[in-house]
Design a protein around this motif. Structure first.
Motif, short mmCIF file in Angstrom:
data_model
loop_
_atom_site.label_atom_id
_atom_site.label_comp_id
_atom_site.label_asym_id
_atom_site.label_seq_id
_atom_site.Cartn_x
_atom_site.Cartn_y
_atom_site.Cartn_z
N SER A 317 -27.10 -2.18 -17.13
CA SER A 317 -27.96 -1.09 -17.63
C SER A 317 -29.00 -1.60 -18.62
CB SER A 317 -27.09 -0.02 -18.29
OG SER A 317 -26.38 -0.56 -19.39
N LYS A 403 -36.02 -0.21 -8.81
CA LYS A 403 -34.74 0.44 -8.51
C LYS A 403 -33.89 0.56 -9.78
CE LYS A 403 -34.18 -0.67 -3.60
NZ LYS A 403 -33.34 -1.39 -2.59
N TRP A 404 -33.93 -0.48 -10.60
CA TRP A 404 -33.20 -0.44 -11.87
C TRP A 404 -33.75 0.66 -12.77
CZ3 TRP A 404 -35.07 -1.29 -16.87
CH2 TRP A 404 -34.10 -1.40 -17.86
N GLU A 407 -32.59 4.00 -11.60
CA GLU A 407 -31.20 4.26 -12.00
C GLU A 407 -31.14 4.76 -13.44
OE1 GLU A 407 -28.91 0.77 -11.38
OE2 GLU A 407 -28.99 0.87 -9.18
N ARG A 408 -31.95 4.17 -14.33
CA ARG A 408 -31.96 4.62 -15.72
C ARG A 408 -32.52 6.05 -15.82
NH1 ARG A 408 -30.11 0.46 -15.03
NH2 ARG A 408 -28.37 1.90 -14.86
N GLU A 411 -29.81 8.40 -14.75
CA GLU A 411 -28.82 8.58 -15.82
C GLU A 411 -29.35 9.55 -16.88
OE1 GLU A 411 -28.04 4.68 -17.24
OE2 GLU A 411 -26.86 4.07 -15.49
#
Length: 468
Positions: A317, A403-404, A407-408, A411
């Motif tokens: 993360s 993509k990372w 994802e954040r 979240e």
């Protein structure tokens, strides 16, 4: 007409012992909001016999009116103000919660828009990568041969480790999407890295040892908890997690196994080699006091592991990849030399251990391994991707970073949704409290106003009768 029963119930014997009130049936007041400005609006006193002389206060009544009117007016006014203050307090609290709801709704909308933008960018880059592969002739068939038989051999060796966590995982790998307990698992150490030289593969695998090579790697601590459950007495629940999956396929898991949580590892804190698509660590070479590099020094083991591009960036993360987390934890600054003689000569500058391509192994703190060992579980051999254009890797990295980032955002979106739901629940709770307060206070305020109006009316009657 306002019923005086609430007044009588509230003031008890005070009213029943007032002689001139025995004929009073009630007070009629104009409808409207209860407030200080209309407490004495348009009154009419209803009596069975208004001309009855009992309406005229006697001497005792006068004394009671003088004292009671003053006290009741003071306490009544204070009570109404208290009701108004509390009502205003509840209204302000509801407004404050309403502003919070608006804030979370705005955040939620912003995050949703940003995620949609990222989805579009990711889709565009995927098309671009597909064009690169098509133009270079590197398709699925080439990929299969590039992974090669070597990786398949490593997998087969792991599957031979009957009743091991790694063996169970490899057998279930095609079904991971349908297995919640394995979704957080990234893989097995032996399959998360590759090396260019079979001899180097053998020596690095020997250095780590069989138990570490078969370690299960999870992204977060949640993945670890999903692998093994316990009953209320602290014993392993053999029917759940990896134990349950193994038992269901005839591979009971009886041995201890190592699990590594990438999120919990302290990452390498230094710099990276500039413009290196493999994201190698910029670690200073060992040097003698005369500033010479030891003879036969090849490099650091952590930089000799080839990592799949999907795991080079943004695995955690915080944006770290496997090289600076998992493999830095396993190898640290392990030095690699050509020969055992070179390695031994460099002992003065060896800090975190060293290995040589001819089988020498020195663990940190001066612990050496002698003799020979047949290594069954080894890192697969890499196959180059030289036929891919140079900007393929930078584009692939860009997609990984997008993509990372998505994802954040996801979240954050889930967190805002939770805060929004909580704020809405608080608003509904406060609204019910406000409505109940209005319902409970209405009868009390009506009774209180009736008493205040009654005293005011009798004061007017008293003046009309010419009483002092």
């Amino acid at each position: 007409m306002i019923n005086l029963q609430p007044v009588k119930a509230r003031h008890g014997t005070q009213i029943t012992h007032i002689p001139f009130m025995k004929d009073v049936m009630g007070i009629v007041a104009l409808p409207g909001k209860v407030g200080r400005d209309n407490l004495s609006s348009s009154l009419q006193l209803c009596s069975r016999n208004f001309s009855s002389c009992s309406l005229c206060p006697n001497q005792d009544d006068k004394m009671w009116l003088r004292e009671g009117n003053r006290d009741t007016m003071q306490s009544g006014s204070g009570s109404v103000e208290a009701v108004i203050r509390h009502s205003k307090k509840l209204e302000n609290e509801m407004k404050e919660i309403g502003l919070k709801i608006k804030h979370h709704e705005d955040n939620f909308g912003f995050l949703k828009v940003e995620m949609n933008k990222l989805d579009g960018s990711i889709s565009d880059i995927q098309v671009e990568l597909g064009q690169y592969l098509s133009e270079s002739g590197t398709g699925s068939e080439n990929k299969e041969s590039s992974n090669g038989q070597n990786e398949e051999e490593t997998t087969q060796q792991i599957l031979k480790c009957d009743k091991s966590a790694a063996g169970i995982y490899c057998q279930l790998k095609p079904q991971i999407a349908r297995l919640p307990s394995l979704k957080n698992v990234m893989g097995i150490v032996a399959l998360l890295g590759k090396v260019d030289d079979d001899n180097l593969s053998r020596i690095l695998s020997n250095y780590l040892g069989r138990e570490t090579m078969l370690a299960v790697v999870c992204k977060t601590h949640d993945g670890l908890e999903a692998l093994e459950k316990y009953d209320k007495d602290g014993f392993i629940d053999k029917s759940s997690g990896l134990h349950g999956l193994g038992a269901s396929m005839g591979r009971p898991l009886n041995d201890r196994f190592v699990v590594i949580c990438v999120q919990n590892l302290s990452p390498y804190a230094g710099e990276f080699i500039a413009d290196d698509p493999e994201k190698k660590l910029s670690i200073k070479k060992p040097r003698y006091l005369n500033d010479e590099v030891p003879s036969g020094f090849i490099g650091f083991a952590v930089n000799m592991i080839n990592i799949d591009s999907a795991n080079l960036y943004c695995v955690t993360s915080t944006g770290h990849g496997l090289r600076e987390t998992l493999f830095y934890k396993l190898f640290s600054r392990l030095q690699v030399y050509k020969t055992r003689a070179d390695m031994l000569q460099a002992l003065p500058v060896v800090t975190d251990g060293a290995v040589s391509l001819d089988g020498g192994i020195i663990k940190r703190y001066g612990v050496s391994f002698l003799g020979e060992r047949d290594v069954e579980i080894k890192f697969p051999k890499s196959s180059g991707r030289s036929n891919l254009p140079e900007n393929y890797f930078s584009t692939e990295r860009q997609m990984k970073e997008l993509k990372w980032k998505r994802e954040r955002f996801f979240e954050d979106l889930q967190r805002e949704q939770g805060l929004l739901d909580h704020a809405k629940l608080n608003f509904e709770t406060k609204k019910r409290e406000f409505i109940k307060f209005l319902e409970d206070s209405s009868s009390y305020v009506s009774a209180l106003i009736s008493v205040l109006i009654l005293f005011t009316t009798w004061a007017m009657i008293r003046r009309g009768c010419g009483e002092d």
